[in-house]
Design an enzyme around this catalytic site. Structure first.
Site, PDB file in Angstrom:
ATOM      1  N   CYS A   1       0.818  -1.306   0.138  1.00  0.00           N
ATOM      2  CA  CYS A   1       0.227  -0.082  -0.057  1.00  0.00           C
ATOM      3  C   CYS A   1       0.849   1.347  -0.210  1.00  0.00           C
ATOM      4  O   CYS A   1       1.989   1.274   0.210  1.00  0.00           O
ATOM      5  CB  CYS A   1      -0.767   0.076   1.342  1.00  0.00           C
ATOM      6  SG  CYS A   1      -1.796  -1.337   1.522  1.00  0.00           S
TER       7      CYS A   1
ATOM      8  N   ARG B   1       4.374   0.764  -6.547  1.00  0.00           N
ATOM      9  CA  ARG B   1       4.435  -0.146  -5.473  1.00  0.00           C
ATOM     10  C   ARG B   1       3.058  -1.498  -5.589  1.00  0.00           C
ATOM     11  O   ARG B   1       3.133  -2.314  -4.851  1.00  0.00           O
ATOM     12  CB  ARG B   1       3.989   0.540  -3.966  1.00  0.00           C
ATOM     13  CG  ARG B   1       5.002   1.368  -3.578  1.00  0.00           C
ATOM     14  CD  ARG B   1       4.691   2.423  -2.403  1.00  0.00           C
ATOM     15  NE  ARG B   1       4.413   1.629  -1.248  1.00  0.00           N
ATOM     16  CZ  ARG B   1       5.245   1.632  -0.365  1.00  0.00           C
ATOM     17  NH1 ARG B   1       6.637   1.685  -0.512  1.00  0.00           N
ATOM     18  NH2 ARG B   1       5.094   0.932   0.874  1.00  0.00           N
TER      19      ARG B   1
ATOM     20  N   TRP C   1      -3.063  -1.956  -1.659  1.00  0.00           N
ATOM     21  CA  TRP C   1      -2.707  -3.568  -2.157  1.00  0.00           C
ATOM     22  C   TRP C   1      -3.547  -4.551  -1.304  1.00  0.00           C
ATOM     23  O   TRP C   1      -3.151  -4.587  -0.112  1.00  0.00           O
ATOM     24  CB  TRP C   1      -0.956  -3.777  -2.070  1.00  0.00           C
ATOM     25  CG  TRP C   1      -0.621  -5.037  -2.399  1.00  0.00           C
ATOM     26  CD1 TRP C   1      -0.411  -6.296  -1.487  1.00  0.00           C
ATOM     27  CD2 TRP C   1      -0.432  -5.820  -3.811  1.00  0.00           C
ATOM     28  NE1 TRP C   1      -0.213  -7.208  -2.023  1.00  0.00           N
ATOM     29  CE2 TRP C   1      -0.166  -7.079  -3.379  1.00  0.00           C
ATOM     30  CE3 TRP C   1      -0.754  -5.396  -4.938  1.00  0.00           C
ATOM     31  CZ2 TRP C   1      -0.021  -8.021  -4.334  1.00  0.00           C
ATOM     32  CZ3 TRP C   1      -0.347  -6.219  -5.943  1.00  0.00           C
ATOM     33  CH2 TRP C   1       0.135  -7.598  -5.670  1.00  0.00           C
TER      34      TRP C   1
ATOM     35  N   ASN D   1      -0.932   0.803   6.104  1.00  0.00           N
ATOM     36  CA  ASN D   1      -0.119  -0.162   5.296  1.00  0.00           C
ATOM     37  C   ASN D   1       0.509  -1.078   6.120  1.00  0.00           C
ATOM     38  O   ASN D   1       1.289  -0.862   7.194  1.00  0.00           O
ATOM     39  CB  ASN D   1       1.113   0.533   4.422  1.00  0.00           C
ATOM     40  CG  ASN D   1       2.182  -0.582   3.683  1.00  0.00           C
ATOM     41  OD1 ASN D   1       1.532  -1.491   3.354  1.00  0.00           O
ATOM     42  ND2 ASN D   1       3.338   0.074   3.522  1.00  0.00           N
ATOM     43  N   GLY D   2       0.113  -2.377   6.170  1.00  0.00           N
ATOM     44  CA  GLY D   2       0.744  -3.320   6.935  1.00  0.00           C
ATOM     45  C   GLY D   2      -0.284  -4.506   7.038  1.00  0.00           C
ATOM     46  O   GLY D   2      -1.302  -4.671   6.297  1.00  0.00           O
TER      47      GLY D   2
ATOM     48  N   GLU E   1      15.307 -23.897  -9.452  1.00  0.00           N
ATOM     49  CA  GLU E   1      15.243 -22.644  -9.323  1.00  0.00           C
ATOM     50  C   GLU E   1      16.406 -21.725  -9.541  1.00  0.00           C
ATOM     51  O   GLU E   1      16.366 -20.844 -10.269  1.00  0.00           O
ATOM     52  CB  GLU E   1      14.510 -22.498  -7.990  1.00  0.00           C
ATOM     53  CG  GLU E   1      14.258 -20.795  -7.547  1.00  0.00           C
ATOM     54  CD  GLU E   1      13.358 -20.253  -8.772  1.00  0.00           C
ATOM     55  OE1 GLU E   1      12.624 -20.930  -9.253  1.00  0.00           O
ATOM     56  OE2 GLU E   1      13.195 -19.037  -8.621  1.00  0.00           O
TER      57      GLU E   1
ATOM     58  N   LYS F   1      16.369 -18.935 -12.477  1.00  0.00           N
ATOM     59  CA  LYS F   1      17.079 -17.383 -12.041  1.00  0.00           C
ATOM     60  C   LYS F   1      18.105 -17.079 -13.349  1.00  0.00           C
ATOM     61  O   LYS F   1      18.171 -15.849 -13.792  1.00  0.00           O
ATOM     62  CB  LYS F   1      17.435 -17.450 -10.778  1.00  0.00           C
ATOM     63  CG  LYS F   1      16.240 -17.378  -9.901  1.00  0.00           C
ATOM     64  CD  LYS F   1      15.548 -15.981  -9.664  1.00  0.00           C
ATOM     65  CE  LYS F   1      14.247 -15.814  -9.785  1.00  0.00           C
ATOM     66  NZ  LYS F   1      13.179 -16.836 -10.306  1.00  0.00           N
TER      67      LYS F   1
ATOM     68  N   GLU G   1      16.730 -17.007 -16.923  1.00  0.00           N
ATOM     69  CA  GLU G   1      15.665 -16.029 -17.324  1.00  0.00           C
ATOM     70  C   GLU G   1      16.383 -14.499 -17.161  1.00  0.00           C
ATOM     71  O   GLU G   1      15.766 -13.623 -17.864  1.00  0.00           O
ATOM     72  CB  GLU G   1      14.472 -15.944 -16.481  1.00  0.00           C
ATOM     73  CG  GLU G   1      14.584 -15.748 -14.953  1.00  0.00           C
ATOM     74  CD  GLU G   1      13.254 -15.802 -14.420  1.00  0.00           C
ATOM     75  OE1 GLU G   1      12.218 -15.493 -14.623  1.00  0.00           O
ATOM     76  OE2 GLU G   1      13.156 -16.374 -13.141  1.00  0.00           O
TER      77      GLU G   1
ATOM     78  N   HIS H   1      24.001 -41.045 -16.036  1.00  0.00           N
ATOM     79  CA  HIS H   1      23.217 -41.699 -17.192  1.00  0.00           C
ATOM     80  C   HIS H   1      23.162 -40.977 -18.587  1.00  0.00           C
ATOM     81  O   HIS H   1      22.046 -40.780 -19.146  1.00  0.00           O
ATOM     82  CB  HIS H   1      21.767 -41.853 -16.633  1.00  0.00           C
ATOM     83  CG  HIS H   1      21.730 -42.808 -15.436  1.00  0.00           C
ATOM     84  ND1 HIS H   1      21.772 -43.982 -15.364  1.00  0.00           N
ATOM     85  CD2 HIS H   1      21.688 -42.571 -14.220  1.00  0.00           C
ATOM     86  CE1 HIS H   1      21.713 -44.745 -14.274  1.00  0.00           C
ATOM     87  NE2 HIS H   1      21.783 -43.637 -13.558  1.00  0.00           N
TER      88      HIS H   1
ATOM     89  N   LYS I   1       5.533 -10.503 -16.752  1.00  0.00           N
ATOM     90  CA  LYS I   1       5.541 -11.038 -15.221  1.00  0.00           C
ATOM     91  C   LYS I   1       4.416 -11.847 -14.908  1.00  0.00           C
ATOM     92  O   LYS I   1       4.537 -12.845 -14.175  1.00  0.00           O
ATOM     93  CB  LYS I   1       5.169  -9.741 -14.561  1.00  0.00           C
ATOM     94  CG  LYS I   1       5.058 -10.059 -12.904  1.00  0.00           C
ATOM     95  CD  LYS I   1       6.353 -10.316 -12.298  1.00  0.00           C
ATOM     96  CE  LYS I   1       6.211 -10.717 -10.859  1.00  0.00           C
ATOM     97  NZ  LYS I   1       7.524 -11.721 -10.224  1.00  0.00           N
TER      98      LYS I   1
HETATM   99  C1  AGP Z   1       9.942 -16.858 -12.124  1.00  0.00           C
HETATM  100  O1  AGP Z   1      10.978 -15.967 -12.013  1.00  0.00           O
HETATM  101  C2  AGP Z   1       9.353 -16.788 -13.641  1.00  0.00           C
HETATM  102  N1  AGP Z   1       8.821 -15.163 -13.518  1.00  0.00           N
HETATM  103  C3  AGP Z   1       8.143 -17.400 -13.881  1.00  0.00           C
HETATM  104  O2  AGP Z   1       8.707 -18.782 -13.933  1.00  0.00           O
HETATM  105  C4  AGP Z   1       6.950 -17.652 -13.000  1.00  0.00           C
HETATM  106  O3  AGP Z   1       7.047 -17.976 -11.662  1.00  0.00           O
HETATM  107  C5  AGP Z   1       6.101 -18.311 -13.593  1.00  0.00           C
HETATM  108  O4  AGP Z   1       5.388 -17.732 -14.582  1.00  0.00           O
HETATM  109  C6  AGP Z   1       4.451 -18.563 -12.705  1.00  0.00           C
HETATM  110  O5  AGP Z   1       3.927 -17.093 -12.455  1.00  0.00           O
HETATM  111  P1  AGP Z   1       2.779 -17.155 -11.331  1.00  0.00           P
HETATM  112  O6  AGP Z   1       3.416 -17.870 -10.164  1.00  0.00           O
HETATM  113  O7  AGP Z   1       2.305 -15.606 -11.368  1.00  0.00           O
HETATM  114  O8  AGP Z   1       1.688 -18.223 -11.770  1.00  0.00           O
END
Ligand code: AGP
Length: 608
Positions: A2, A27, A75, A101-102, A481, A485, A488, A504, A603
């Site tokens: 927020c 934000r 938010w 906010n919180g 993960e 990271k 991407e 294998h 995103k």
């Molecule tokens: C992760 O860094 C990516 N941005 C991507 O893999 C993301 O986790 C995936 O698209 C899932 O998104 P969501 O959690 O909004 O469903």
């Protein structure tokens, strides 16, 4: 998160509030509102949606005349994004208005008591509890009422408050959520963050925890939680507006990585009461939890990696069978779904098309569904039978970090709860697990402080072409993960491999100088992973290892070793991922990549 803005001075407050709130839009929010004192009473206006809507319905603030006011961008955490849930919130006589906010962790208990005393509520928010509690304690002295409220509420709050019969001042109160005060020629301001005041001043006071600020047109005073005066010095802000939006960090991703201690704390704390896990939003009785025969965890990308981790934790602690699927596979493979099976959909955005489709299919098949979601009121949150929010606040960087960490701990809580209810673990083990869980935020904080060393390591990989991440069990999930990271945001190809699988086929790719990042946090598998490290190292690999403090023998084979503090083996993803996030970040920065907006990525993937 927020956004809060307040103003008192010679100018019309509403346009200044709108301008300040516009500087806090980064934000993330889903509704907005303002309250302004017009010389006789407080008028309020609020609207769901973008700030533009609020600006239009108030004719750029003209319908709210007055020289003192507070504004807010919400938010959503408690209660969906609606006009009634938007801030500010009034007490019943509309003589006190508050923005917040919180998270007020004990708001349900306080709300119950206030209702018993005859107070009526008009929203689902925790914030409205504050408005009525101020009303309860207000006997003519705002400062006294505020300090009483501070002694009663638990959780995090940044508050802006105005009192109709004290229209010559604004109050600002802070505990854990940021709040600043700006002193300017045009008047004095409060705000959640520096960008909102930079247009008027660079002289800013940072309110510390459990402090109160009282602003008049001319003066600014500070008090502690006991109402005693506190002296403070203004700080000179040298940031430019763009940097300020990131709180002084170069990228949102770095800012959000550093918010992880708070988001983990905000996700855990409200769900642990008197040493017991209380997940009110789960909506399942102990009987229903005991009746679960199988759990399906379905997600995409990083969210999938948290689910892959949770499989080990849920099966290990609760002894319930868990199947983890990529949503894009799950929705088309005609999975076998039976009555009594729980389908958990994990999603930061709550709008990922494949995950939403998987949810709808699970519901059509008669399964109980639970969403673990960050965006309140999102499609998955609304359509799942139950939703458990990860209170990470808005995540701006495309590469998830703080939401990922919140998703992990949310699933740890579920696993411990399920294990306890199903009689698989006793009180002692619950207490030990919760003790380790509550230590995670400080341990994450400590790991984040090693950023310089990680940056040094990262500089060695700027020209790398293929990087291998290897691990066993939860270390394999961490490798997934870590690999994502790196890929991407730095565009360097990498693969996550189950360490025991190397022989294998894939080990044929290992040659002189091949970078291998080995994750070895699972004590019971350490020796096995160590032998896999030796396998690749003897074939020329350059190894960086992530392992538990004390495993120094790994230094004989790994060039770089990153140690994480001791925690329960089920929780090591929450720690080991921190240096791997920093590693990927610094490789990407070193390569000059657009860290917050990597090429080709969105995103939220709302299309198939
Ligand atoms: C992760 O860094 C990516 N941005 C991507 O893999 C993301 O986790 C995936 O698209 C899932 O998104 P969501 O959690 O909004 O469903």
């Amino acid at each position: 998160m927020c956004g809060i803005v307040g103003y008192i001075g010679k100018k019309q407050a509403a346009p200044i509030l709108l301008d300040g709130l516009s500087k806090l839009e980064y934000r993330g929010y889903d509704s907005a509102g303002m309250a302004v004192y017009d010389g006789k009473q407080i008028h309020m206006s609020k609207a769901t949606g973008r700030l533009k809507v609020l600006s239009e319905i108030t004719h750029e603030g003209a319908t709210l005349p007055g020289f003192v006011g507070i504004g807010h961008t919400r938010w959503a955490t408690h209660g969906a994004p609606t006009d009634s849930n938007a801030h500010p919130h009034f007490n019943e006589t509309e003589t006190i208005a508050v923005v917040h906010n919180g998270i007020i962790e004990n708001y349900l208990k306080l709300k119950k008591k206030l209702i018993e005393r005859g107070y009526e509520f008009h929203s689902e928010t925790d914030t409205e509890v504050l408005a009525h509690l101020l009303d309860l304690y207000y006997k003519g002295d705002p400062l006294q009422a505020i300090t009483k409220v501070m002694h009663r509420v638990e959780g995090s709050y940044a508050l802006g408050i105005i009192f109709a019969d004290h229209p010559d001042v604004i109050y600002a109160v802070r505990k854990d959520s940021p709040l600043i005060v700006g002193k300017s020629e045009e008047g004095n301001l409060i705000a959640s963050d520096v960008p909102a005041v930079l247009k008027y001043t660079r002289d800013v006071y940072f309110i510390e925890n459990e402090e109160i600020a009282r602003l008049s047109e001319q003066d600014i005073e500070f008090f502690n939680v006991d109402g005693e005066p506190v002296e403070k010095e203004a700080k000179r802000i040298e940031w430019d507006i763009h940097a300020a939006e990131k709180g002084g960090y170069e990228h949102f991703m770095l800012k959000e990585m550093n918010e992880q201690p708070k988001t983990v704390r905000d996700t855990i704390n409200p769900r642990i009461k008197d040493g017991q896990i209380v997940i009110e939003e789960l909506g399942m009785s102990d009987e229903e939890i005991r009746a679960i025969r199988k759990i399906h965890i379905v997600a995409c990308g990083s969210a999938y990696h948290t689910g892959f981790t949770a499989k080990y934790v849920l099966e290990g602690l609760a002894r319930v069978p868990v199947e983890v699927d990529l949503a894009s596979e799950f929705r088309y493979r005609n999975p076998i779904l039976e009555e009594g099976e729980l389908v958990i959909i994990i999603s930061q955005s709550g709008e990922t098309a494949d995950s939403l489709a998987a949810l709808r299919m699970a519901k059509e098949r008669g399964c109980q569904t639970l969403g673990i979601v960050n965006v309140v009121g999102s499609s998955i949150a609304r359509e799942a039978d139950q939703v458990m929010y990860t209170w990470a606040g808005p995540e701006i960087a495309v590469a998830t970090t703080k939401a990922y960490s919140a998703q992990l701990v949310a699933q740890y809580l579920l696993a411990i709860k399920f294990a306890q209810v199903r009689g698989e673990i006793g009180e002692t083990q619950v207490a030990e697990l919760l003790r380790d869980l509550k230590k995670l935020p400080d341990q994450i904080e400590m790991l984040l402080s090693h950023k310089e060393r990680i940056q040094k390591y990262a500089n060695r990989y700027l020209a790398s072409k293929d990087v291998f991440f290897i691990g066993r069990g939860i270390d394999y999930a961490i490798s997934m993960e870590g690999s994502l990271k790196l890929k991407e945001i730095s565009y360097i190809h990498s693969e996550a491999y189950a360490a025991g699988e190397l022989k294998h086929g894939t080990i044929s790719l290992i040659e002189e100088g091949t970078p291998v990042i080995a994750v070895a946090t699972q004590d019971d598998l350490f020796k096995k992973t160590l032998s896999n490290i030796v396998e690749v190292q003897t074939r020329g690999a350059f190894v960086m290892a992530v392992t538990n403090a004390g495993n120094t023998e790994i230094e004989k084979t790994a060039e770089y070793v990153i140690y994480i503090p001791q925690t329960n083996p089920y929780f090591t993803n929450s720690l080991a991922i921190i240096p791997l996030q920093l590693f990927s970040y610094y490789v990407a920065v070193g390569k000059g990549c657009d860290v917050d907006k990597p090429r080709n990525l969105a995103k939220s993937v709302t299309v198939e």
